[in-house]
Scaffold this motif. Structure first.
Motif, PDB file in Angstrom:
ATOM      1  N   UNK A  23       1.804  13.482  15.202  1.00 50.51           N
ATOM      2  CA  UNK A  23       3.227  13.173  14.541  1.00 50.51           C
ATOM      3  C   UNK A  23       3.136  11.721  14.206  1.00 50.51           C
ATOM      4  N   UNK A  24       4.421  11.049  13.465  1.00 47.75           N
ATOM      5  CA  UNK A  24       4.365   9.856  13.205  1.00 47.75           C
ATOM      6  C   UNK A  24       3.936   8.810  14.424  1.00 47.75           C
ATOM      7  N   UNK A  25       4.478   8.989  15.485  1.00 45.45           N
ATOM      8  CA  UNK A  25       4.026   8.082  16.538  1.00 45.45           C
ATOM      9  C   UNK A  25       2.362   8.042  16.811  1.00 45.45           C
ATOM     10  N   UNK A  26       1.870   9.188  16.869  1.00 46.84           N
ATOM     11  CA  UNK A  26       0.599   8.819  17.010  1.00 46.84           C
ATOM     12  C   UNK A  26      -0.459   8.424  15.762  1.00 46.84           C
ATOM     13  N   UNK A  27       0.271   8.800  14.610  1.00 41.92           N
ATOM     14  CA  UNK A  27      -0.577   8.268  13.259  1.00 41.92           C
ATOM     15  C   UNK A  27      -0.305   6.952  13.223  1.00 41.92           C
ATOM     16  N   UNK A  28       0.986   6.304  13.872  1.00 40.61           N
ATOM     17  CA  UNK A  28       1.181   4.837  13.848  1.00 40.61           C
ATOM     18  C   UNK A  28       0.108   4.018  14.652  1.00 40.61           C
ATOM     19  N   UNK A  29       0.161   4.718  15.760  1.00 43.24           N
ATOM     20  CA  UNK A  29      -0.921   4.281  16.819  1.00 43.24           C
ATOM     21  C   UNK A  29      -2.333   4.269  16.365  1.00 43.24           C
ATOM     22  N   UNK A  30      -2.654   5.201  15.719  1.00 39.80           N
ATOM     23  CA  UNK A  30      -4.136   5.427  15.154  1.00 39.80           C
ATOM     24  C   UNK A  30      -4.470   4.261  14.313  1.00 39.80           C
ATOM     25  N   UNK A  31      -3.336   4.002  13.279  1.00 31.43           N
ATOM     26  CA  UNK A  31      -3.499   2.883  12.307  1.00 31.43           C
ATOM     27  C   UNK A  31      -3.642   1.542  13.086  1.00 31.43           C
ATOM     28  N   UNK A  32      -2.800   1.416  14.037  1.00 38.99           N
ATOM     29  CA  UNK A  32      -2.677   0.253  14.878  1.00 38.99           C
ATOM     30  C   UNK A  32      -4.259  -0.087  15.392  1.00 38.99           C
ATOM     31  N   UNK A  33      -4.827   1.004  15.968  1.00 43.22           N
ATOM     32  CA  UNK A  33      -6.125   0.971  16.390  1.00 43.22           C
ATOM     33  C   UNK A  33      -7.006   0.318  15.483  1.00 43.22           C
ATOM     34  N   UNK A  34      -6.982   1.183  14.316  1.00 47.31           N
ATOM     35  CA  UNK A  34      -7.778   0.676  13.160  1.00 47.31           C
ATOM     36  C   UNK A  34      -7.593  -0.856  12.777  1.00 47.31           C
ATOM     37  N   UNK A  35      -6.255  -1.400  12.794  1.00 45.98           N
ATOM     38  CA  UNK A  35      -6.163  -2.618  12.480  1.00 45.98           C
ATOM     39  C   UNK A  35      -6.854  -3.498  13.664  1.00 45.98           C
ATOM     40  N   UNK A  36      -6.786  -3.311  14.650  1.00 49.03           N
ATOM     41  CA  UNK A  36      -7.481  -3.966  15.919  1.00 49.03           C
ATOM     42  C   UNK A  36      -8.785  -4.080  15.262  1.00 49.03           C
TER      43      UNK A  36
ATOM     44  N   UNK B 182      -0.007   7.829   4.207  1.00 49.75           N
ATOM     45  CA  UNK B 182       0.312   9.119   4.154  1.00 49.75           C
ATOM     46  C   UNK B 182       1.661   9.380   5.028  1.00 49.75           C
ATOM     47  N   UNK B 183       1.755   8.556   6.200  1.00 52.86           N
ATOM     48  CA  UNK B 183       2.899   8.592   7.111  1.00 52.86           C
ATOM     49  C   UNK B 183       3.949   8.010   6.321  1.00 52.86           C
ATOM     50  N   UNK B 184       3.904   6.956   5.606  1.00 51.10           N
ATOM     51  CA  UNK B 184       5.211   6.379   4.829  1.00 51.10           C
ATOM     52  C   UNK B 184       5.670   7.487   3.815  1.00 51.10           C
ATOM     53  N   UNK B 185       5.075   8.268   3.313  1.00 51.34           N
ATOM     54  CA  UNK B 185       5.330   9.281   2.342  1.00 51.34           C
ATOM     55  C   UNK B 185       6.436  10.258   3.114  1.00 51.34           C
ATOM     56  N   UNK B 186       6.088  10.735   4.504  1.00 51.88           N
ATOM     57  CA  UNK B 186       6.663  11.533   5.364  1.00 51.88           C
ATOM     58  C   UNK B 186       7.991  10.861   5.766  1.00 51.88           C
ATOM     59  N   UNK B 187       7.922   9.443   5.872  1.00 55.70           N
ATOM     60  CA  UNK B 187       9.050   8.742   6.634  1.00 55.70           C
ATOM     61  C   UNK B 187       9.229   7.267   5.773  1.00 55.70           C
ATOM     62  N   UNK B 188       9.738   7.516   4.736  1.00 56.09           N
ATOM     63  CA  UNK B 188       9.841   6.416   3.800  1.00 56.09           C
ATOM     64  C   UNK B 188      10.664   4.847   4.472  1.00 56.09           C
TER      65      UNK B 188
ATOM     66  N   UNK C  84       6.078   1.577  10.558  1.00 58.90           N
ATOM     67  CA  UNK C  84       5.291   1.981   9.393  1.00 58.90           C
ATOM     68  C   UNK C  84       5.041   0.911   8.335  1.00 58.90           C
ATOM     69  N   UNK C  85       6.107   0.548   7.801  1.00 59.12           N
ATOM     70  CA  UNK C  85       6.574  -0.505   6.569  1.00 59.12           C
ATOM     71  C   UNK C  85       5.854  -1.778   7.131  1.00 59.12           C
ATOM     72  N   UNK C  86       6.016  -2.242   8.212  1.00 61.66           N
ATOM     73  CA  UNK C  86       5.475  -3.321   8.740  1.00 61.66           C
ATOM     74  C   UNK C  86       3.844  -3.327   8.884  1.00 61.66           C
ATOM     75  N   UNK C  87       3.547  -2.332   9.427  1.00 59.77           N
ATOM     76  CA  UNK C  87       1.997  -1.975   9.476  1.00 59.77           C
ATOM     77  C   UNK C  87       1.345  -2.169   8.168  1.00 59.77           C
ATOM     78  N   UNK C  88       2.067  -1.385   7.293  1.00 62.57           N
ATOM     79  CA  UNK C  88       1.545  -1.611   6.083  1.00 62.57           C
ATOM     80  C   UNK C  88       1.477  -2.867   5.427  1.00 62.57           C
ATOM     81  N   UNK C  89       2.495  -3.665   5.434  1.00 62.02           N
ATOM     82  CA  UNK C  89       2.566  -4.995   5.099  1.00 62.02           C
ATOM     83  C   UNK C  89       1.357  -5.967   5.796  1.00 62.02           C
TER      84      UNK C  89
END
Length: 417
Positions: free
Chosen positions: A261-274, A287-293, A298-303
């Motif tokens: 889901x969005x939570x686990x994807x956001x966490x996965x992206x955060x791990x990648x940023x680490x 991909x997550x942003x398209x599902x939850x604009x 998500x927006x701050x992580x993208x930034x």
């Protein structure tokens, strides 16, 4: 709801309470009181009518009128503990613990004399015990708090708040084994709504500055339920906050596999940023942003992610600007974090004057995340060295990690302040 603390069930003789509430809403407090008087006279197990009216004034945010009625209640029925109890709860809510303790003790004495309503008597005793335990917790009298909470845990074995407070009090009074037994029993009976006892114990050990034991318990929790996405994400967040990146990645991968889901994807992206794998983070986040604009996280992580990819810096800045538009309220932590993220990217990419203007506004608005404190410290380095140094010291002392924590620590140690 007005009568729930006082009687087990309603009947026809209580109908006038509903009428009194409607009349109260019109501002005719005298007539409302007359109806409450008739109800309380018909059912002598109820508290003084003045106390019911005071409760209505409190709900209507009229504290001065509520206090007058509470004083009247104490005068009309001097042996009733209801008004004293409310005064005591108000005192504890406002941090007047010594006053609250005296009032609770007096209310407890009066409660022993209640003989016409066992249900109300038990509710009052429970409220006194809960609040008295809070005073003991505030004073670090953990054994006393545990003794007050134990009977409540027996009465309400499914009450997670009581169990949590009891286990914490037992742990802090040196009874960690007993705390674990209680947590395990509660978890076994409430598995779908309660986190694993190992996780709760890990948090307690971390509060006691035993990070080794905390990590051991978090690892155990993650291995015991590898397919439980909620527990895996809980452990993952703890691991990220404490710099245990390998454990975080393992837990996030499990959670993502079980519940993408969005939570686990956001966490996965955060791990990648680490890990500074910004391209991988970008793919997940877009991909997550398209599902939850409108998802601010998500927006701050993208930034932050795009600002570290060559050629994507401007898009990163645009996402930070979008975040501020979505949450412009600096009274909210999310609003302050969004504004500071924008200030940092403006500072990095040539908008120093605007960045510093935002910085001053945000710093006056309230606390931020550790990462945003780092952004503020970096911006302040050339303008206010002492303020920058103080922020760096707070970041490092807290130990709460974020993707740039090691860089922050290294910069602080190498800077000649």
């Amino acid at each position: 709801m007005l009568l729930r603390p006082h009687i087990e069930s309603l009947n026809a003789q209580h109908d006038d309470v509903s009428k009194a509430i409607e009349i109260f809403k019109t501002g005719d407090f005298i007539r409302a009181k007359q109806l409450l008087d008739s109800v309380c006279e018909a059912d002598i197990s109820l508290p003084p009518s003045e106390l019911l009216l005071a409760t209505m004034f409190q709900a209507a945010d009229r504290p001065n009128l509520a206090r007058v009625e509470l004083e009247n209640a104490m005068q009309s029925r001097q042996n009733d503990p209801g008004a004293l109890l409310i005064f005591a709860e108000s005192a504890i809510q406002n941090g007047r613990y010594a006053e609250a303790k005296i009032l609770f003790e007096r209310a407890a004495q009066l409660t022993t004399q209640l003989s016409n309503n066992a249900y109300r008597k038990q509710n009052i005793q429970n409220r006194i015990a809960l609040n008295s335990a809070a005073i003991a917790e505030y004073r670090n009298s953990w054994s006393e708090a545990a003794d007050l909470l134990k009977p409540l845990a027996v009465q309400e074995p499914g009450n997670s708040n009581v169990i949590s407070r009891l286990s914490r009090s037992l742990f802090k009074s040196g009874k960690s084994d007993e705390a674990l037994v209680i947590l395990k029993k509660h978890w076994n009976e409430n598995k779908t709504t309660t986190q694993r006892p190992e996780i709760t114990m890990a948090v307690l050990y971390q509060e006691a500055n035993d990070l080794r034991k905390a990590e051991e318990l978090m690892v155990a929790a993650s291995e015991l339920e590898a397919e439980n996405a909620v527990n895996q994400t809980t452990v993952a967040r703890w691991a990220l906050d404490n710099g245990k990146l390998e454990l975080a990645k393992k837990c996030v991968d499990r959670a993502l596999n079980t519940q993408p889901n969005l939570e686990t994807r956001l966490l996965s992206a955060l791990v990648a940023r680490y890990q500074k794998d910004y391209e991988a983070a970008q793919a997940i986040l877009e991909s997550a942003h398209l599902k939850s604009p409108a998802n601010l996280g998500i927006i701050l992580e993208l930034a932050m992610t795009l600002s570290n990819i060559k050629g994507e810096e401007n898009r990163g800045l645009q996402y930070a600007q979008l975040a501020v538009k979505i949450q412009p309220d600096l009274r909210q932590p999310a609003g302050r974090n969004a504004a500071m993220s924008l200030a940092w990217l403006l500072y990095r990419f040539g908008g120093q004057a605007e960045s510093e203007k935002i910085l001053q506004t945000v710093l006056m608005a309230g606390p931020m995340s550790a990462e945003c404190n780092y952004f503020a410290a970096r911006i302040l380095m050339n303008k206010n060295r002492s303020a920058s140094k103080q922020l760096f010291e707070e970041i490092i002392k807290s130990g709460r990690q974020f993707p740039g924590f090691n860089e922050a620590k290294d910069l602080y140690e190498k800077t000649i302040w």
